[in-house]
Design a protein around this motif. Structure first.
Motif, PDB file in Angstrom:
ATOM      1  N   GLU A   3       1.816  17.260  26.634  1.00 46.60           N
ATOM      2  CA  GLU A   3       1.829  16.933  28.059  1.00 46.60           C
ATOM      3  C   GLU A   3       2.497  15.585  28.288  1.00 46.60           C
ATOM      4  OE1 GLU A   3      -2.180  17.179  29.529  1.00 46.60           O
ATOM      5  OE2 GLU A   3      -2.078  19.352  29.653  1.00 46.60           O
ATOM      6  N   VAL A   4       3.384  15.557  29.285  1.00 47.44           N
ATOM      7  CA  VAL A   4       4.054  14.324  29.690  1.00 47.44           C
ATOM      8  C   VAL A   4       3.946  14.207  31.202  1.00 47.44           C
ATOM      9  CG1 VAL A   4       5.659  14.374  27.753  1.00 47.44           C
ATOM     10  CG2 VAL A   4       6.331  15.420  29.907  1.00 47.44           C
ATOM     11  N   SER A   5       3.940  12.976  31.678  1.00 45.53           N
ATOM     12  CA  SER A   5       3.918  12.790  33.124  1.00 45.53           C
ATOM     13  C   SER A   5       5.310  12.372  33.575  1.00 45.53           C
ATOM     14  CB  SER A   5       2.878  11.747  33.536  1.00 45.53           C
ATOM     15  OG  SER A   5       3.147  10.523  32.904  1.00 45.53           O
ATOM     16  N   GLY A   6       5.848  13.074  34.544  1.00 50.60           N
ATOM     17  CA  GLY A   6       7.188  12.777  35.046  1.00 50.60           C
ATOM     18  C   GLY A   6       8.260  13.240  34.083  1.00 50.60           C
ATOM     19  N   GLN A   7       9.370  12.482  34.049  1.00 51.74           N
ATOM     20  CA  GLN A   7      10.496  12.862  33.201  1.00 51.74           C
ATOM     21  C   GLN A   7      10.384  12.224  31.824  1.00 51.74           C
ATOM     22  OE1 GLN A   7      14.066  11.718  35.279  1.00 51.74           O
ATOM     23  NE2 GLN A   7      14.210  13.714  36.246  1.00 51.74           N
ATOM     24  N   ILE A   8      10.958  12.900  30.839  1.00 49.82           N
ATOM     25  CA  ILE A   8      11.018  12.351  29.483  1.00 49.82           C
ATOM     26  C   ILE A   8      12.338  12.770  28.857  1.00 49.82           C
ATOM     27  CG2 ILE A   8       9.839  14.288  28.368  1.00 49.82           C
ATOM     28  CD1 ILE A   8       8.446  12.081  26.587  1.00 49.82           C
ATOM     29  N   LYS A   9      12.905  11.852  28.088  1.00 49.88           N
ATOM     30  CA  LYS A   9      14.152  12.132  27.391  1.00 49.88           C
ATOM     31  C   LYS A   9      13.844  12.727  26.026  1.00 49.88           C
ATOM     32  CE  LYS A   9      16.583   8.407  29.701  1.00 49.88           C
ATOM     33  NZ  LYS A   9      17.265   7.111  29.518  1.00 49.88           N
ATOM     34  N   LEU A  10      14.824  13.423  25.484  1.00 52.63           N
ATOM     35  CA  LEU A  10      14.651  14.125  24.216  1.00 52.63           C
ATOM     36  C   LEU A  10      14.193  13.195  23.096  1.00 52.63           C
ATOM     37  CD1 LEU A  10      14.870  16.645  22.474  1.00 52.63           C
ATOM     38  CD2 LEU A  10      17.330  16.211  22.283  1.00 52.63           C
ATOM     39  N   GLY A  11      14.855  12.056  22.931  1.00 54.89           N
ATOM     40  CA  GLY A  11      14.470  11.122  21.868  1.00 54.89           C
ATOM     41  C   GLY A  11      13.039  10.648  22.003  1.00 54.89           C
ATOM     42  N   GLN A  12      12.632  10.353  23.233  1.00 55.06           N
ATOM     43  CA  GLN A  12      11.264   9.903  23.485  1.00 55.06           C
ATOM     44  C   GLN A  12      10.266  11.014  23.175  1.00 55.06           C
ATOM     45  OE1 GLN A  12      11.944   8.968  27.602  1.00 55.06           O
ATOM     46  NE2 GLN A  12      11.978   6.766  27.210  1.00 55.06           N
ATOM     47  N   PHE A  13      10.619  12.241  23.545  1.00 48.00           N
ATOM     48  CA  PHE A  13       9.718  13.367  23.312  1.00 48.00           C
ATOM     49  C   PHE A  13       9.510  13.606  21.818  1.00 48.00           C
ATOM     50  CE2 PHE A  13       8.745  17.861  22.680  1.00 48.00           C
ATOM     51  CZ  PHE A  13       7.597  17.967  23.453  1.00 48.00           C
ATOM     52  N   LEU A  14      10.575  13.504  21.037  1.00 43.05           N
ATOM     53  CA  LEU A  14      10.436  13.703  19.591  1.00 43.05           C
ATOM     54  C   LEU A  14       9.432  12.722  18.998  1.00 43.05           C
ATOM     55  CD1 LEU A  14      14.153  14.290  18.557  1.00 43.05           C
ATOM     56  CD2 LEU A  14      12.326  15.987  18.569  1.00 43.05           C
ATOM     57  N   LYS A  15       9.475  11.472  19.468  1.00 42.26           N
ATOM     58  CA  LYS A  15       8.523  10.463  18.988  1.00 42.26           C
ATOM     59  C   LYS A  15       7.112  10.775  19.475  1.00 42.26           C
ATOM     60  CE  LYS A  15      10.916   7.073  20.621  1.00 42.26           C
ATOM     61  NZ  LYS A  15      11.362   5.735  21.042  1.00 42.26           N
ATOM     62  N   LEU A  16       6.973  11.061  20.766  1.00 44.27           N
ATOM     63  CA  LEU A  16       5.661  11.350  21.349  1.00 44.27           C
ATOM     64  C   LEU A  16       4.991  12.536  20.658  1.00 44.27           C
ATOM     65  CD1 LEU A  16       3.580  10.796  23.637  1.00 44.27           C
ATOM     66  CD2 LEU A  16       4.839  12.468  24.991  1.00 44.27           C
ATOM     67  N   ALA A  17       5.767  13.562  20.354  1.00 45.11           N
ATOM     68  CA  ALA A  17       5.230  14.774  19.732  1.00 45.11           C
ATOM     69  C   ALA A  17       4.949  14.593  18.243  1.00 45.11           C
ATOM     70  CB  ALA A  17       6.199  15.938  19.944  1.00 45.11           C
ATOM     71  N   GLY A  18       5.361  13.448  17.690  1.00 41.20           N
ATOM     72  CA  GLY A  18       5.132  13.207  16.269  1.00 41.20           C
ATOM     73  C   GLY A  18       6.081  13.971  15.367  1.00 41.20           C
ATOM     74  N   LEU A  19       7.202  14.423  15.924  1.00 40.94           N
ATOM     75  CA  LEU A  19       8.171  15.172  15.131  1.00 40.94           C
ATOM     76  C   LEU A  19       9.080  14.250  14.333  1.00 40.94           C
ATOM     77  CD1 LEU A  19       9.056  17.894  17.779  1.00 40.94           C
ATOM     78  CD2 LEU A  19       7.599  18.155  15.765  1.00 40.94           C
ATOM     79  N   VAL A  20       9.169  12.967  14.750  1.00 38.41           N
ATOM     80  CA  VAL A  20       9.898  11.937  14.016  1.00 38.41           C
ATOM     81  C   VAL A  20       9.039  10.667  14.003  1.00 38.41           C
ATOM     82  CG1 VAL A  20      12.196  12.840  14.567  1.00 38.41           C
ATOM     83  CG2 VAL A  20      11.151  11.135  16.060  1.00 38.41           C
ATOM     84  N   GLU A  21       9.369   9.747  13.098  1.00 36.86           N
ATOM     85  CA  GLU A  21       8.606   8.499  12.969  1.00 36.86           C
ATOM     86  C   GLU A  21       8.976   7.480  14.051  1.00 36.86           C
ATOM     87  OE1 GLU A  21       6.293   7.399  10.545  1.00 36.86           O
ATOM     88  OE2 GLU A  21       6.141   9.527  10.062  1.00 36.86           O
ATOM     89  N   ASP A  22      10.291   7.370  14.330  1.00 35.39           N
ATOM     90  CA  ASP A  22      10.740   6.331  15.257  1.00 35.39           C
ATOM     91  C   ASP A  22      12.053   6.736  15.930  1.00 35.39           C
ATOM     92  OD1 ASP A  22      12.766   5.883  13.328  1.00 35.39           O
ATOM     93  OD2 ASP A  22      11.586   4.339  12.350  1.00 35.39           O
ATOM     94  N   GLY A  23      12.538   5.836  16.772  1.00 30.56           N
ATOM     95  CA  GLY A  23      13.755   6.121  17.523  1.00 30.56           C
ATOM     96  C   GLY A  23      14.985   6.301  16.648  1.00 30.56           C
ATOM     97  N   ALA A  24      15.053   5.536  15.568  1.00 34.46           N
ATOM     98  CA  ALA A  24      16.200   5.657  14.658  1.00 34.46           C
ATOM     99  C   ALA A  24      16.231   7.044  14.019  1.00 34.46           C
ATOM    100  CB  ALA A  24      16.141   4.579  13.587  1.00 34.46           C
ATOM    101  N   GLU A  25      15.084   7.524  13.616  1.00 30.36           N
ATOM    102  CA  GLU A  25      15.008   8.863  13.012  1.00 30.36           C
ATOM    103  C   GLU A  25      15.358   9.935  14.049  1.00 30.36           C
ATOM    104  OE1 GLU A  25      11.869  11.749  10.636  1.00 30.36           O
ATOM    105  OE2 GLU A  25      11.372   9.637  10.868  1.00 30.36           O
TER     106      GLU A  25
END
Length: 72
Positions: A3-25
């Motif tokens: 769940e996200v509130s409002g808009q989210i960008k792909l890179g941010q979502f990957l981090k939020l979902a725990g699919l990657v460690e950080d923005g660089a990844e």
């Protein structure tokens, strides 16, 4: 489902979902073509996701996916 509130960008979502460690990844995975949104390869980190979008990433351990759930 993440769940996200409002808009989210792909890179941010990957981090939020725990699919990657950080923005660089996230950047590397996206630019490498390892990320799909609704079964289509997406190479832009700044792509805005919408409710119901399915994000899949190819990890060394196999594919992992999460679905976007926008709450107002």
């Amino acid at each position: 489902m993440i769940e996200v509130s409002g808009q989210i960008k792909l890179g941010q979502f990957l981090k939020l979902a725990g699919l990657v460690e950080d923005g660089a990844e996230a950047r590397i995975a996206i630019q490498s073509g390892d990320v799909k949104v609704n079964e289509q390869v997406e190479t832009r980190r700044g792509t805005h996701l919408k409710d119901g979008d399915k994000v899949t990433i190819d990890l060394p351990t196999g594919p992992a996916s999460e679905t976007v759930r926008v709450i107002e």
